[in-house]
Design a protein around this motif. Structure first.
Motif, PDB file in Angstrom:
ATOM      1  N   PRO A  94       0.822  -1.212   0.000  1.00 10.02           N
ATOM      2  CA  PRO A  94       0.000   0.000   0.000  1.00 10.02           C
ATOM      3  C   PRO A  94       0.859   1.268   0.000  1.00 10.02           C
ATOM      4  N   SER A  95       0.314   2.312  -0.573  1.00  8.75           N
ATOM      5  CA  SER A  95       1.002   3.604  -0.603  1.00  8.75           C
ATOM      6  C   SER A  95       0.577   4.431   0.614  1.00  8.75           C
ATOM      7  N   GLU A  96       1.242   5.558   0.797  1.00  8.73           N
ATOM      8  CA  GLU A  96       0.865   6.472   1.881  1.00  8.73           C
ATOM      9  C   GLU A  96      -0.566   6.961   1.703  1.00  8.73           C
ATOM     10  N   GLU A  97      -0.953   7.189   0.459  1.00  9.68           N
ATOM     11  CA  GLU A  97      -2.310   7.652   0.169  1.00  9.68           C
ATOM     12  C   GLU A  97      -3.336   6.579   0.533  1.00  9.68           C
ATOM     13  N   PHE A 115      -2.982   4.333   2.941  1.00 10.68           N
ATOM     14  CA  PHE A 115      -3.096   4.332   4.397  1.00 10.68           C
ATOM     15  C   PHE A 115      -3.931   5.507   4.891  1.00 10.68           C
ATOM     16  N   ALA A 116      -3.706   6.677   4.305  1.00 10.86           N
ATOM     17  CA  ALA A 116      -4.475   7.857   4.709  1.00 10.86           C
ATOM     18  C   ALA A 116      -5.956   7.665   4.405  1.00 10.86           C
ATOM     19  N   ALA A 117      -6.262   7.091   3.249  1.00  8.91           N
ATOM     20  CA  ALA A 117      -7.660   6.854   2.884  1.00  8.91           C
ATOM     21  C   ALA A 117      -8.312   5.853   3.824  1.00  8.91           C
ATOM     22  N   VAL A 118      -7.598   4.794   4.157  1.00 11.53           N
ATOM     23  CA  VAL A 118      -8.146   3.792   5.073  1.00 11.53           C
ATOM     24  C   VAL A 118      -8.345   4.387   6.459  1.00 11.53           C
ATOM     25  N   GLN A 119      -7.400   5.197   6.907  1.00 13.33           N
ATOM     26  CA  GLN A 119      -7.517   5.807   8.228  1.00 13.33           C
ATOM     27  C   GLN A 119      -8.747   6.699   8.314  1.00 13.33           C
ATOM     28  N   ALA A 120      -9.136   7.312   7.236  1.00 12.26           N
ATOM     29  CA  ALA A 120     -10.316   8.174   7.212  1.00 12.26           C
ATOM     30  C   ALA A 120     -11.603   7.399   6.955  1.00 12.26           C
ATOM     31  N   SER A 121     -11.503   6.117   6.650  1.00 10.63           N
ATOM     32  CA  SER A 121     -12.680   5.331   6.290  1.00 10.63           C
ATOM     33  C   SER A 121     -13.561   5.011   7.499  1.00 10.63           C
ATOM     34  N   ASN A 149      -6.736  -6.874   4.138  1.00 13.90           N
ATOM     35  CA  ASN A 149      -6.993  -7.498   2.841  1.00 13.90           C
ATOM     36  C   ASN A 149      -7.313  -6.452   1.783  1.00 13.90           C
ATOM     37  N   TYR A 150      -8.037  -5.421   2.175  1.00 17.21           N
ATOM     38  CA  TYR A 150      -8.340  -4.346   1.242  1.00 17.21           C
ATOM     39  C   TYR A 150      -7.058  -3.632   0.813  1.00 17.21           C
ATOM     40  N   LEU A 151      -6.206  -3.339   1.793  1.00 18.70           N
ATOM     41  CA  LEU A 151      -4.958  -2.633   1.476  1.00 18.70           C
ATOM     42  C   LEU A 151      -4.013  -3.460   0.623  1.00 18.70           C
TER      43      LEU A 151
END
Length: 116
Positions: free
Chosen positions: A13-16, A18-24, A109-111
């Motif tokens: 996964p990219s930094e983006e 991780f950021a998207a998942v953290q906001a999910s 799994n998503y990441l």
């Protein structure tokens, strides 16, 4: 699934990502469930431990009260500290296996999965 699919390394996964998942909402729910367990359990244990320490410091007669033979209240409460630690650990493991691990696995799994 073919044999080559099993040996394929997971996607990094990219930094983006991780950021998207953290906001999910899924990650927020995971974090909220963890906090709803950890904070009350921590407060309960610290209150129990502080009570034991304060009783030991200021209630000498109470703590020295013999229960059976040379076993006194202080000893039983001290052993209760160990017992409560094991009980809290068992409760957390059960909670994590049931509530946290499936959600964390879905996020992982998503990441790591293939996405367009």
């Amino acid at each position: 699934m073919t044999g080559t699919d099993l040996t394929k390394p997971p996607r990094t996964p990219s930094e983006e990502d991780f950021a998207a998942v953290q906001a999910s909402p899924q990650f927020q729910e995971l974090r909220n469930r963890l906090r709803r367990f950890v904070f009350p359990m921590t407060a309960l244990f610290l209150t129990w431990y502080l009570s034991y320490v304060l009783l030991g410091a200021y209630a000498h007669d109470f703590m020295a009260t013999e229960v059976v033979g040379n076993v006194n209240v202080g000893l039983l409460l001290g052993l209760g500290q160990f017992l409560s630690t094991f009980v809290i650990t068992a409760c957390y493991v059960r909670f994590a296996n049931k509530e946290l691990d499936p959600r964390a696995a879905a996020i992982r799994n998503y990441l790591e999965g293939e996405r367009a």
